[in-house]
Design a protein around this motif. Structure first.
Motif, PDB file in Angstrom:
ATOM      1  N   UNK A   1       0.846  -1.179   0.000  1.00 44.25           N
ATOM      2  CA  UNK A   1       0.000   0.000   0.000  1.00 44.25           C
ATOM      3  C   UNK A   1       0.888   1.237   0.000  1.00 44.25           C
ATOM      4  N   UNK A   2       0.430   2.299  -0.628  1.00 44.47           N
ATOM      5  CA  UNK A   2       1.212   3.524  -0.742  1.00 44.47           C
ATOM      6  C   UNK A   2       1.215   4.335   0.534  1.00 44.47           C
ATOM      7  N   UNK A   3       2.035   5.363   0.524  1.00 48.24           N
ATOM      8  CA  UNK A   3       2.141   6.263   1.673  1.00 48.24           C
ATOM      9  C   UNK A   3       0.876   7.114   1.783  1.00 48.24           C
ATOM     10  N   UNK A   4       0.459   7.380   3.019  1.00 49.47           N
ATOM     11  CA  UNK A   4      -0.718   8.210   3.257  1.00 49.47           C
ATOM     12  C   UNK A   4      -0.482   9.624   2.746  1.00 49.47           C
ATOM     13  N   UNK A   5      -1.535  10.203   2.194  1.00 49.93           N
ATOM     14  CA  UNK A   5      -1.467  11.584   1.725  1.00 49.93           C
ATOM     15  C   UNK A   5      -1.848  12.477   2.898  1.00 49.93           C
ATOM     16  N   UNK A   6      -0.892  13.292   3.369  1.00 47.15           N
ATOM     17  CA  UNK A   6      -1.180  14.189   4.492  1.00 47.15           C
ATOM     18  C   UNK A   6      -1.112  15.656   4.079  1.00 47.15           C
ATOM     19  N   UNK A   7      -0.585  15.927   2.906  1.00 49.24           N
ATOM     20  CA  UNK A   7      -0.508  17.287   2.395  1.00 49.24           C
ATOM     21  C   UNK A   7      -1.891  17.685   1.865  1.00 49.24           C
ATOM     22  N   UNK A   8      -2.420  18.795   2.366  1.00 51.64           N
ATOM     23  CA  UNK A   8      -3.784  19.219   1.997  1.00 51.64           C
ATOM     24  C   UNK A   8      -3.940  19.440   0.494  1.00 51.64           C
ATOM     25  N   UNK A   9      -2.937  19.987  -0.160  1.00 49.07           N
ATOM     26  CA  UNK A   9      -3.033  20.214  -1.605  1.00 49.07           C
ATOM     27  C   UNK A   9      -3.123  18.891  -2.348  1.00 49.07           C
ATOM     28  N   UNK A  10      -2.356  17.896  -1.914  1.00 49.77           N
ATOM     29  CA  UNK A  10      -2.413  16.578  -2.539  1.00 49.77           C
ATOM     30  C   UNK A  10      -3.757  15.906  -2.270  1.00 49.77           C
ATOM     31  N   UNK A  11      -4.296  16.118  -1.076  1.00 48.50           N
ATOM     32  CA  UNK A  11      -5.607  15.563  -0.748  1.00 48.50           C
ATOM     33  C   UNK A  11      -6.685  16.145  -1.650  1.00 48.50           C
ATOM     34  N   UNK A  12      -6.655  17.452  -1.838  1.00 52.10           N
ATOM     35  CA  UNK A  12      -7.639  18.114  -2.704  1.00 52.10           C
ATOM     36  C   UNK A  12      -7.479  17.627  -4.143  1.00 52.10           C
ATOM     37  N   UNK A  13      -6.251  17.519  -4.597  1.00 48.77           N
ATOM     38  CA  UNK A  13      -5.991  17.035  -5.950  1.00 48.77           C
ATOM     39  C   UNK A  13      -6.519  15.613  -6.130  1.00 48.77           C
ATOM     40  N   UNK A  14      -6.281  14.757  -5.149  1.00 52.43           N
ATOM     41  CA  UNK A  14      -6.762  13.381  -5.194  1.00 52.43           C
ATOM     42  C   UNK A  14      -8.288  13.353  -5.283  1.00 52.43           C
ATOM     43  N   UNK A  15      -8.944  14.139  -4.445  1.00 52.18           N
ATOM     44  CA  UNK A  15     -10.411  14.164  -4.435  1.00 52.18           C
ATOM     45  C   UNK A  15     -10.963  14.690  -5.757  1.00 52.18           C
ATOM     46  N   UNK A  16     -10.303  15.686  -6.332  1.00 52.15           N
ATOM     47  CA  UNK A  16     -10.735  16.214  -7.628  1.00 52.15           C
ATOM     48  C   UNK A  16     -10.627  15.153  -8.713  1.00 52.15           C
ATOM     49  N   UNK A  17      -9.538  14.388  -8.690  1.00 51.51           N
ATOM     50  CA  UNK A  17      -9.357  13.317  -9.677  1.00 51.51           C
ATOM     51  C   UNK A  17     -10.439  12.260  -9.530  1.00 51.51           C
ATOM     52  N   UNK A  18     -10.707  11.858  -8.304  1.00 58.06           N
ATOM     53  CA  UNK A  18     -11.731  10.831  -8.071  1.00 58.06           C
ATOM     54  C   UNK A  18     -13.123  11.326  -8.459  1.00 58.06           C
ATOM     55  N   UNK A  19     -13.415  12.590  -8.151  1.00 61.76           N
ATOM     56  CA  UNK A  19     -14.700  13.168  -8.525  1.00 61.76           C
ATOM     57  C   UNK A  19     -14.820  13.263 -10.039  1.00 61.76           C
ATOM     58  N   UNK A  20     -13.739  13.621 -10.694  1.00 63.10           N
ATOM     59  CA  UNK A  20     -13.730  13.678 -12.157  1.00 63.10           C
ATOM     60  C   UNK A  20     -14.012  12.301 -12.753  1.00 63.10           C
TER      61      UNK A  20
END
Length: 63
Positions: A1-20
């Protein structure tokens, strides 16, 4: 499993990708031909987004 995303900008980017991805799937569905399994997959995607959002909210930030 990959490293947890704790950086807020990376979290927002991840959520945007998943929503897209969700919106792309939603756009490809034809209402006349939609089956229960299709709806179940959409619900699962929304549940996954909700779970991930809760994880991000409970994680300490690196920022």
């Amino acid at each position: 499993m990959g490293k947890s995303i704790t950086n807020k900008e990376q979290q927002v980017s991840y959520m945007k990708q998943r929503l897209s991805m969700f919106l792309e799937v939603l756009d490809t569905i034809e209402p006349e031909n939609t089956e229960l399994e299709d709806i179940d997959r959409l619900i699962a995607m929304v549940d996954d987004l909700d779970d991930k959002m809760k994880q991000f909210q409970n994680r300490p930030s690196e920022d």
